[in-house]
Design an enzyme around this catalytic site. Structure first.
Site, PDB file in Angstrom:
ATOM      1  N   ASN A   9      53.821  66.491  76.355  1.00  0.00           N
ATOM      2  CA  ASN A   9      53.280  67.263  75.074  1.00  0.00           C
ATOM      3  C   ASN A   9      51.907  67.889  75.293  1.00  0.00           C
ATOM      4  OD1 ASN A   9      51.577  67.087  72.642  1.00  0.00           O
ATOM      5  ND2 ASN A   9      53.112  65.793  71.598  1.00  0.00           N
ATOM      6  N   ASP A  11      49.862  69.384  73.008  1.00  0.00           N
ATOM      7  CA  ASP A  11      48.904  69.446  71.866  1.00  0.00           C
ATOM      8  C   ASP A  11      47.428  69.427  72.035  1.00  0.00           C
ATOM      9  OD1 ASP A  11      51.064  69.632  70.428  1.00  0.00           O
ATOM     10  OD2 ASP A  11      50.974  67.550  69.581  1.00  0.00           O
ATOM     11  N   HIS A  12      47.067  68.595  72.988  1.00  0.00           N
ATOM     12  CA  HIS A  12      45.642  68.310  73.040  1.00  0.00           C
ATOM     13  C   HIS A  12      44.841  69.212  73.769  1.00  0.00           C
ATOM     14  CE1 HIS A  12      45.948  65.321  70.185  1.00  0.00           C
ATOM     15  NE2 HIS A  12      46.901  64.733  70.712  1.00  0.00           N
ATOM     16  N   ARG A  20      36.136  75.075  69.670  1.00  0.00           N
ATOM     17  CA  ARG A  20      35.517  76.018  70.014  1.00  0.00           C
ATOM     18  C   ARG A  20      35.903  77.534  69.226  1.00  0.00           C
ATOM     19  NH1 ARG A  20      30.923  75.725  73.563  1.00  0.00           N
ATOM     20  NH2 ARG A  20      29.842  73.599  72.805  1.00  0.00           N
ATOM     21  N   HIS A  45      53.654  69.846  68.658  1.00  0.00           N
ATOM     22  CA  HIS A  45      53.710  69.693  67.287  1.00  0.00           C
ATOM     23  C   HIS A  45      53.080  70.509  66.553  1.00  0.00           C
ATOM     24  CE1 HIS A  45      53.180  66.241  64.133  1.00  0.00           C
ATOM     25  NE2 HIS A  45      53.729  67.221  63.739  1.00  0.00           N
ATOM     26  N   ARG A  47      51.577  71.493  63.303  1.00  0.00           N
ATOM     27  CA  ARG A  47      51.181  70.465  62.307  1.00  0.00           C
ATOM     28  C   ARG A  47      51.029  71.422  61.008  1.00  0.00           C
ATOM     29  NH1 ARG A  47      49.696  64.998  63.315  1.00  0.00           N
ATOM     30  NH2 ARG A  47      49.272  64.673  60.863  1.00  0.00           N
ATOM     31  N   ARG A  51      46.019  71.888  63.071  1.00  0.00           N
ATOM     32  CA  ARG A  51      44.670  71.509  63.570  1.00  0.00           C
ATOM     33  C   ARG A  51      44.991  71.503  65.184  1.00  0.00           C
ATOM     34  NH1 ARG A  51      45.715  64.991  62.870  1.00  0.00           N
ATOM     35  NH2 ARG A  51      45.666  65.622  60.702  1.00  0.00           N
ATOM     36  N   HIS A  52      45.952  71.697  65.908  1.00  0.00           N
ATOM     37  CA  HIS A  52      46.042  71.792  67.393  1.00  0.00           C
ATOM     38  C   HIS A  52      46.782  73.041  67.644  1.00  0.00           C
ATOM     39  CE1 HIS A  52      49.112  68.776  66.971  1.00  0.00           C
ATOM     40  NE2 HIS A  52      48.305  68.003  66.905  1.00  0.00           N
ATOM     41  N   GLU A  72      58.011  69.714  67.576  1.00  0.00           N
ATOM     42  CA  GLU A  72      57.820  68.357  66.678  1.00  0.00           C
ATOM     43  C   GLU A  72      57.460  68.996  65.391  1.00  0.00           C
ATOM     44  OE1 GLU A  72      55.043  65.711  68.093  1.00  0.00           O
ATOM     45  OE2 GLU A  72      56.166  64.944  69.794  1.00  0.00           O
ATOM     46  N   THR A 102      46.878  60.850  64.051  1.00  0.00           N
ATOM     47  CA  THR A 102      48.112  60.972  64.961  1.00  0.00           C
ATOM     48  C   THR A 102      49.223  60.730  64.233  1.00  0.00           C
ATOM     49  OG1 THR A 102      49.225  61.036  67.199  1.00  0.00           O
ATOM     50  CG2 THR A 102      48.054  59.113  66.250  1.00  0.00           C
ATOM     51  N   THR A 103      50.496  60.931  64.576  1.00  0.00           N
ATOM     52  CA  THR A 103      51.773  60.427  63.983  1.00  0.00           C
ATOM     53  C   THR A 103      51.684  58.931  64.079  1.00  0.00           C
ATOM     54  OG1 THR A 103      52.872  62.567  64.943  1.00  0.00           O
ATOM     55  CG2 THR A 103      54.288  60.958  63.735  1.00  0.00           C
ATOM     56  N   GLU A 153      64.287  59.433  68.889  1.00  0.00           N
ATOM     57  CA  GLU A 153      62.902  59.105  69.694  1.00  0.00           C
ATOM     58  C   GLU A 153      62.205  57.599  69.047  1.00  0.00           C
ATOM     59  OE1 GLU A 153      60.348  62.245  70.962  1.00  0.00           O
ATOM     60  OE2 GLU A 153      58.795  60.802  71.073  1.00  0.00           O
ATOM     61  N   HIS A 192      54.977  57.772  72.394  1.00  0.00           N
ATOM     62  CA  HIS A 192      53.741  57.531  71.653  1.00  0.00           C
ATOM     63  C   HIS A 192      52.540  56.784  72.316  1.00  0.00           C
ATOM     64  CE1 HIS A 192      50.791  57.969  68.429  1.00  0.00           C
ATOM     65  NE2 HIS A 192      51.373  58.892  67.999  1.00  0.00           N
ATOM     66  N   GLY A 193      51.620  57.094  72.471  1.00  0.00           N
ATOM     67  CA  GLY A 193      50.679  56.031  73.304  1.00  0.00           C
ATOM     68  C   GLY A 193      50.970  55.613  74.849  1.00  0.00           C
ATOM     69  N   GLY A 214      51.693  62.775  75.911  1.00  0.00           N
ATOM     70  CA  GLY A 214      50.598  63.837  75.666  1.00  0.00           C
ATOM     71  C   GLY A 214      49.232  63.251  75.983  1.00  0.00           C
ATOM     72  N   HIS A 215      48.676  62.659  74.939  1.00  0.00           N
ATOM     73  CA  HIS A 215      47.421  62.410  75.003  1.00  0.00           C
ATOM     74  C   HIS A 215      46.778  61.685  76.114  1.00  0.00           C
ATOM     75  CE1 HIS A 215      43.666  60.468  73.766  1.00  0.00           C
ATOM     76  NE2 HIS A 215      43.505  61.338  72.963  1.00  0.00           N
TER      77      HIS A 215
HETATM   78  N1  PXP Z   1      56.398  61.587  70.460  1.00  0.00           N
HETATM   79  C1  PXP Z   1      56.221  62.201  69.103  1.00  0.00           C
HETATM   80  C2  PXP Z   1      57.319  62.380  68.246  1.00  0.00           C
HETATM   81  C3  PXP Z   1      54.681  62.352  68.736  1.00  0.00           C
HETATM   82  O1  PXP Z   1      54.402  62.546  67.480  1.00  0.00           O
HETATM   83  C4  PXP Z   1      53.795  62.260  69.898  1.00  0.00           C
HETATM   84  C5  PXP Z   1      52.295  62.724  69.582  1.00  0.00           C
HETATM   85  O2  PXP Z   1      52.355  63.705  69.118  1.00  0.00           O
HETATM   86  C6  PXP Z   1      53.979  62.025  71.105  1.00  0.00           C
HETATM   87  C7  PXP Z   1      55.372  61.633  71.351  1.00  0.00           C
HETATM   88  C8  PXP Z   1      53.139  61.745  72.238  1.00  0.00           C
HETATM   89  O3  PXP Z   1      52.208  60.660  71.846  1.00  0.00           O
HETATM   90  P1  PXP Z   1      51.104  60.815  72.853  1.00  0.00           P
HETATM   91  O4  PXP Z   1      50.155  61.861  72.651  1.00  0.00           O
HETATM   92  O5  PXP Z   1      50.351  59.438  72.221  1.00  0.00           O
HETATM   93  O6  PXP Z   1      51.176  60.455  74.220  1.00  0.00           O
END
Ligand code: PXP
Length: 242
Positions: A9, A11-12, A20, A45, A47, A51-52, A72, A102-103, A153, A192-193, A214-215
């Site tokens: 992912n 996004d970040h 910036r 994602h 959104r 935001r990203h 997403e 976050t979600t 998921e 996630h996480g 992702g994060h």
């Molecule tokens: N899966 C879904 C559906 C998510 O919404 C996210 C966060 O955008 C992730 C996976 C990835 O989560 P993380 O960024 O915490 O790894």
């Protein structure tokens, strides 16, 4: 045990760019680098508040990648139209609250059947593989199946944030949900996480086919580079399955 796909992912990377304004760092460049480093797919994602990831990022990702793109998206008409235009390989339906960081939870596939059904059906009819981002709960698995989504998921956030015995309890919920989901014919993913520290017990769940991360990977890339960050996660996932 089958190989577990890694969806990265990005996004970040866009979060840092947007801090910036301007074009740097470019999430599409990160996606191509992730592809070269062994990612099996790219997740982004879009959104509602942008935001990203931006609309332009999605269009460029759809054009540039040779690995599957997983979009997403919230279950809204606006996002449906964007998905139908971009034609990603997959669309993961997530709940979205403007004020969340976050979600924060899974989508209520059971309680929102009537609202979700036309969106899941239209995406599926366009050849987009629909995934429902849900809590590890049988009711939500049954509801996702009833909606006709081929994939779910499982939200691993509660597992990732728990410690000690509570973590074991959350892990068991994900193990049970993965087994149940596969038994009713769903393809089961999770995410996630997830981090180097907590990924192995999840990656060891035989019924899982894909993790979306992702994060942590993007944060770790600040210290060791994105390629190394992804390759290390890939190795830990593989180790967990041998
Ligand atoms: N899966 C879904 C559906 C998510 O919404 C996210 C966060 O955008 C992730 C996976 C990835 O989560 P993380 O960024 O915490 O790894």
């Amino acid at each position: 045990m089958s190989k577990l796909r890694l969806g990265v992912n990005i996004d970040h990377v866009a979060t840092v760019r947007n801090a910036r304004g301007g074009d740097n760092p470019d999430p599409v460049r990160a996606a191509i680098l992730a592809q070269d480093a062994g990612a099996d797919g790219i997740t982004a994602h879009l959104r509602e508040d942008r935001r990203h990831i931006s609309d332009d990022d999605i269009a460029r990702l759809a054009q540039s990648l040779t690995i599957p793109l997983n979009l997403e998206m919230a279950a809204t008409d606006e996002m449906l139209q964007i998905a139908l235009k971009a034609r990603p390989h997959a669309a993961c339906i997530v709940p979205e609250k403007r004020e969340e960081r976050t979600t924060e939870g899974g989508i209520d596939a059971a309680g929102q059947h009537i609202r979700l059904q036309p969106i899941v059906t239209e995406l599926g009819a366009a050849g987009i593989r629909v995934s429902m981002f849900i809590e590890a709960d049988r009711r939500q698995l049954d509801a996702s199946k009833a909606l006709g989504a081929p994939v779910v998921e499982l939200h691993t956030g509660a597992y990732a944030h728990a410690t000690g015995a509570a973590r074991d309890t959350e892990l068991k919920k994900i193990q049970d949900a993965a087994a149940y989901g596969a038994s009713i014919g769903l393809e089961v993913h999770a995410g996630h996480g997830l981090t180097y520290e907590n990924v192995k017990p999840i990656a060891a769940i035989a019924q899982l086919r894909e993790l979306n991360i992702g994060h942590f990977l993007i944060g770790e890339a600040v210290f060791i580079g994105l390629e190394h960050s992804i390759r290390t996660m890939r190795r830990l996932m593989d180790e967990a399955r041998t």
